[in-house]
Design a protein around this motif. Structure first.
Motif, PDB file in Angstrom:
ATOM      1  N   ALA A 229     -24.921 -22.165 -19.893  1.00 10.26           N
ATOM      2  CA  ALA A 229     -24.360 -21.106 -19.057  1.00 10.26           C
ATOM      3  C   ALA A 229     -23.657 -20.048 -19.900  1.00 10.26           C
ATOM      4  N   TYR A 230     -23.001 -20.494 -20.958  1.00  8.94           N
ATOM      5  CA  TYR A 230     -22.311 -19.537 -21.834  1.00  8.94           C
ATOM      6  C   TYR A 230     -23.307 -18.570 -22.467  1.00  8.94           C
ATOM      7  N   LEU A 231     -24.424 -19.090 -22.959  1.00 11.45           N
ATOM      8  CA  LEU A 231     -25.415 -18.230 -23.596  1.00 11.45           C
ATOM      9  C   LEU A 231     -25.977 -17.210 -22.613  1.00 11.45           C
ATOM     10  N   ALA A 232     -26.223 -17.623 -21.374  1.00 10.41           N
ATOM     11  CA  ALA A 232     -26.704 -16.682 -20.364  1.00 10.41           C
ATOM     12  C   ALA A 232     -25.622 -15.668 -20.011  1.00 10.41           C
ATOM     13  N   TRP A 233     -24.389 -16.121 -19.935  1.00  8.13           N
ATOM     14  CA  TRP A 233     -23.260 -15.258 -19.569  1.00  8.13           C
ATOM     15  C   TRP A 233     -23.024 -14.169 -20.607  1.00  8.13           C
ATOM     16  N   THR A 234     -23.216 -14.472 -21.893  1.00  9.30           N
ATOM     17  CA  THR A 234     -22.976 -13.471 -22.934  1.00  9.30           C
ATOM     18  C   THR A 234     -23.904 -12.266 -22.816  1.00  9.30           C
ATOM     19  N   GLU A 235     -25.022 -12.422 -22.136  1.00  8.84           N
ATOM     20  CA  GLU A 235     -25.945 -11.304 -21.963  1.00  8.84           C
ATOM     21  C   GLU A 235     -25.460 -10.314 -20.911  1.00  8.84           C
ATOM     22  N   THR A 236     -24.393 -10.654 -20.200  1.00  7.64           N
ATOM     23  CA  THR A 236     -23.933  -9.830 -19.082  1.00  7.64           C
ATOM     24  C   THR A 236     -22.592  -9.152 -19.323  1.00  7.64           C
ATOM     25  N   VAL A 237     -21.895  -9.498 -20.411  1.00  9.96           N
ATOM     26  CA  VAL A 237     -20.504  -9.049 -20.542  1.00  9.96           C
ATOM     27  C   VAL A 237     -20.409  -7.738 -21.308  1.00  9.96           C
ATOM     28  N   PRO A 238     -19.344  -6.954 -21.069  1.00 15.09           N
ATOM     29  CA  PRO A 238     -19.159  -5.681 -21.779  1.00 15.09           C
ATOM     30  C   PRO A 238     -18.656  -5.906 -23.199  1.00 15.09           C
ATOM     31  N   GLU A 239     -18.704  -4.837 -23.996  1.00 14.41           N
ATOM     32  CA  GLU A 239     -18.258  -4.926 -25.384  1.00 14.41           C
ATOM     33  C   GLU A 239     -16.766  -5.193 -25.512  1.00 14.41           C
ATOM     34  N   GLU A 240     -16.016  -4.895 -24.476  1.00 16.79           N
ATOM     35  CA  GLU A 240     -14.574  -5.140 -24.528  1.00 16.79           C
ATOM     36  C   GLU A 240     -14.236  -6.629 -24.485  1.00 16.79           C
ATOM     37  N   LEU A 241     -15.226  -7.464 -24.293  1.00 14.78           N
ATOM     38  CA  LEU A 241     -15.013  -8.909 -24.239  1.00 14.78           C
ATOM     39  C   LEU A 241     -15.701  -9.558 -25.436  1.00 14.78           C
ATOM     40  N   THR A 242     -14.916 -10.196 -26.281  1.00 13.20           N
ATOM     41  CA  THR A 242     -15.412 -10.959 -27.419  1.00 13.20           C
ATOM     42  C   THR A 242     -15.114 -12.425 -27.150  1.00 13.20           C
ATOM     43  N   SER A 243     -16.095 -13.292 -27.381  1.00 17.96           N
ATOM     44  CA  SER A 243     -15.923 -14.691 -27.001  1.00 17.96           C
ATOM     45  C   SER A 243     -16.656 -15.614 -27.965  1.00 17.96           C
ATOM     46  N   SER A 244     -16.388 -16.895 -27.800  1.00 16.53           N
ATOM     47  CA  SER A 244     -17.078 -17.926 -28.567  1.00 16.53           C
ATOM     48  C   SER A 244     -16.929 -19.249 -27.835  1.00 16.53           C
ATOM     49  N   VAL A 245     -17.680 -20.236 -28.289  1.00 16.62           N
ATOM     50  CA  VAL A 245     -17.552 -21.585 -27.736  1.00 16.62           C
ATOM     51  C   VAL A 245     -17.588 -22.572 -28.898  1.00 16.62           C
ATOM     52  N   SER A 246     -16.713 -23.548 -28.852  1.00 15.18           N
ATOM     53  CA  SER A 246     -16.733 -24.606 -29.857  1.00 15.18           C
ATOM     54  C   SER A 246     -16.999 -25.938 -29.186  1.00 15.18           C
ATOM     55  N   LEU A 247     -17.631 -26.833 -29.926  1.00 15.88           N
ATOM     56  CA  LEU A 247     -17.892 -28.198 -29.490  1.00 15.88           C
ATOM     57  C   LEU A 247     -17.280 -29.124 -30.522  1.00 15.88           C
ATOM     58  N   LEU A 248     -16.396 -29.995 -30.093  1.00 18.71           N
ATOM     59  CA  LEU A 248     -15.764 -30.884 -31.066  1.00 18.71           C
ATOM     60  C   LEU A 248     -15.209 -32.130 -30.407  1.00 18.71           C
ATOM     61  N   LEU A 249     -15.149 -33.172 -31.221  1.00 18.08           N
ATOM     62  CA  LEU A 249     -14.512 -34.422 -30.829  1.00 18.08           C
ATOM     63  C   LEU A 249     -13.068 -34.373 -31.300  1.00 18.08           C
ATOM     64  N   HIS A 250     -12.135 -34.324 -30.366  1.00 20.18           N
ATOM     65  CA  HIS A 250     -10.727 -34.292 -30.732  1.00 20.18           C
ATOM     66  C   HIS A 250     -10.270 -35.675 -31.172  1.00 20.18           C
ATOM     67  N   PRO A 251      -9.491 -35.750 -32.230  1.00 17.37           N
ATOM     68  CA  PRO A 251      -8.971 -37.052 -32.649  1.00 17.37           C
ATOM     69  C   PRO A 251      -7.999 -37.616 -31.622  1.00 17.37           C
ATOM     70  N   ASP A 252      -7.887 -38.926 -31.604  1.00 16.87           N
ATOM     71  CA  ASP A 252      -6.971 -39.596 -30.683  1.00 16.87           C
ATOM     72  C   ASP A 252      -5.598 -39.688 -31.339  1.00 16.87           C
ATOM     73  N   LEU A 253      -4.895 -38.553 -31.333  1.00 18.83           N
ATOM     74  CA  LEU A 253      -3.599 -38.444 -32.001  1.00 18.83           C
ATOM     75  C   LEU A 253      -2.568 -37.852 -31.050  1.00 18.83           C
ATOM     76  N   PRO A 254      -1.313 -38.212 -31.196  1.00 20.25           N
ATOM     77  CA  PRO A 254      -0.271 -37.697 -30.297  1.00 20.25           C
ATOM     78  C   PRO A 254      -0.130 -36.182 -30.309  1.00 20.25           C
ATOM     79  N   VAL A 255      -0.500 -35.514 -31.429  1.00 21.70           N
ATOM     80  CA  VAL A 255      -0.344 -34.059 -31.492  1.00 21.70           C
ATOM     81  C   VAL A 255      -1.377 -33.326 -30.646  1.00 21.70           C
ATOM     82  N   ILE A 256      -2.441 -34.022 -30.230  1.00 23.20           N
ATOM     83  CA  ILE A 256      -3.476 -33.416 -29.401  1.00 23.20           C
ATOM     84  C   ILE A 256      -3.043 -33.494 -27.935  1.00 23.20           C
ATOM     85  N   PRO A 257      -3.185 -32.405 -27.153  1.00 23.42           N
ATOM     86  CA  PRO A 257      -2.837 -32.474 -25.724  1.00 23.42           C
ATOM     87  C   PRO A 257      -3.556 -33.631 -25.028  1.00 23.42           C
ATOM     88  N   GLU A 258      -2.878 -34.304 -24.155  1.00 23.80           N
ATOM     89  CA  GLU A 258      -3.402 -35.530 -23.543  1.00 23.80           C
ATOM     90  C   GLU A 258      -4.777 -35.353 -22.888  1.00 23.80           C
TER      91      GLU A 258
END
Length: 461
Positions: A229-258
């Motif tokens: 959906a993100y890839l399709a959505w980027t074809e529709t947005v104006p230049e005033e919008l800059t975006s990205s998407v990340s994919l990651l496995l967050h570590p199981d650590l107290p500093v990470i939001p629950e």
């Protein structure tokens, strides 16, 4: 110390105002260490420069003694580590920022991090073209290209440099502009530290005080749908919008939001300079994909823009690289990324897919060496080495890049990290004609390749 006499080092100490460090002496390890902890410089001598005069003296000393020269502020983008030889110029003490609100410019010294420039510019209702991490050094980031939070609206940060003070291989300081030295000005903006050490630069600022931005976090079961959906959505947005998407496995650590702790997550990052109501409408299709674990997209002052990516601020070991992609089938990209570098991959992979185009695709008012402007996306893969051995990570990254080779248009300099197994990166960064021009200019300005601890452009024979 690679044959460098102690007396010579003492002579250097007398020529500079800043400290000089030798291996085994107090302060040496701290001075050589940067953000990247897996690869670190270990030079014969370090100069902690306090200003342009110290840099001139250090480079002149290196020339006299036949030493290669490296430069480091934060060390985020370390390319090649000096091992047992050479001279390292540390710029962390050069922290001056001067704002000209009428001209909408900032003069930034080589030790300035973006957070300092952002705060100073904000006092005048202005903002620089900084990147996602405010603790990154401003000069190295900009001269490497600079794909920032507002890149689709304003283009590369390098395109908005007005002037550069640079110490050349002969130890002289030169103020370089498009009018005074057009060839060198072209080469520095994209060629980074191949032609000298920039001690300061003047950059354009923009009348931006706020953003509609933040992050949308989605759980693992929604990741394929979110990415498509993100890839399709980027074809529709104006230049005033800059975006990205990340994919990651967050570590199981107290500093990470629950809500994110120990989970594989898709994180969509938004930076929009339009009004909040328009931003809400633009982001609505993303919010409709699936429930969010966290939704932090909101109106914010520009001084809080670092919270959009919330990049780690602590030094750590990592391995990674990037590719630039042209038009391709979204389904192929989603399947390839998740099959090769998804949560089941043998190496922990952080995927960062950034939407390009807009002003990035247009030639700037004053040409520079930044290439591959026709790319539509930048895909970066990074592996934290606390979680995975580099010898396990390297083949995973290689398989991902090989699978996407048919759609790859090149690489961007700022996101190429140290890898002794891939020493030649410049052929992927520059257009062939631009690379030939850079090689010829290297012969003019650095014929002995003194500045080679970088993504090196060797001088022409």
């Amino acid at each position: 110390m690679s044959g460098l006499p102690a007396a010579s080092v003492e002579e250097l100490s007398e020529q500079v105002r800043g400290p000089v460090f030798r291996p085994g002496r107090k302060g040496y390890d701290e001075e050589r260490s940067g953000f990247q902890t897996n690869f670190r410089h270990r030079p014969a001598v370090i100069v902690g420069a306090t200003g342009a005069a110290d840099v001139c003296a250090a480079v002149a000393f290196a020339g006299t003694h036949g030493l290669p020269v490296a430069v480091q502020l934060t060390g985020h983008g370390l390319a090649v580590a000096a091992q047992g030889e050479g001279l390292l110029v540390s710029t962390r003490r050069m922290t001056g920022v001067e704002i000209d609100p009428q001209a909408r410019t900032a003069r930034i010294e080589a030790g300035v991090r973006w957070e300092q420039a952002i705060a100073q510019a904000a006092r005048h209702g202005l903002a620089p073209l900084n990147g996602s991490a405010p603790h990154v050094g401003a000069v190295g980031y900009t001269l490497g290209g600079g794909t920032g939070l507002l890149a689709r609206q304003y283009g590369y940060a390098a395109d908005h440099v007005r002037g550069i003070d640079v110490v050349l291989a002969d130890g002289t300081l030169r103020h370089v502009t498009a009018d005074s030295d057009p060839d060198l000005f072209w080469a520095l903006r994209g060629g980074r530290d191949n032609f000298g050490i920039a001690t300061s630069m003047e950059v354009g600022l923009f009348p931006i005080t706020r953003l509609y931005g933040g992050g949308l976090f989605f759980a693992a079961e929604s990741v394929p749908e979110v990415l498509s959906a993100y890839l399709a959505w980027t074809e529709t947005v104006p230049e005033e919008l800059t975006s990205s998407v990340s994919l990651l496995l967050h570590p199981d650590l107290p500093v990470i939001p629950e809500p994110l702790r120990g989970r594989y997550v898709a994180h969509v990052r938004i930076a929009y300079t339009g009004d909040t109501a328009s931003g809400e409408r633009l982001v609505a299709p993303l919010r409709a994909i699936a429930p969010r674990l966290i939704d932090s997209v909101r109106e914010m002052p520009y001084t809080q823009s670092g919270s959009i990516y919330n990049d780690p601020v602590f030094p750590h070991a990592y391995y990674g690289n990037n590719i630039l992609l042209g038009a391709m089938d979204a389904a192929v990209l989603v399947k390839t990324v998740l099959d090769v570098a998804g949560p089941e991959a043998p190496a922990v992979c952080v995927i960062d897919l950034r939407h390009l185009g807009g002003a990035l695709s247009r030639p700037p008012a004053v040409a520079g060496a930044v290439g591959n402007r026709d790319a539509e996306y930048m895909l970066r893969v990074l592996t934290p080495l606390a979680a995975t051995d580099i010898d396990i990570a390297r083949p995973v990254h290689r398989r991902l890049f090989e699978a996407l080779r048919p759609w790859t248009t090149g690489r961007t300099l700022n996101f190429i990290y140290a890898d002794e197994h891939m020493p030649d990166q410049t052929s992927f960064v520059y257009a062939p004609d631009d690379l030939r021009r850079l090689v010829e200019l290297k012969k003019v300005y650095d014929p002995t390749n003194m500045f080679r601890y970088n993504h090196n452009i060797p001088p022409a024979d």
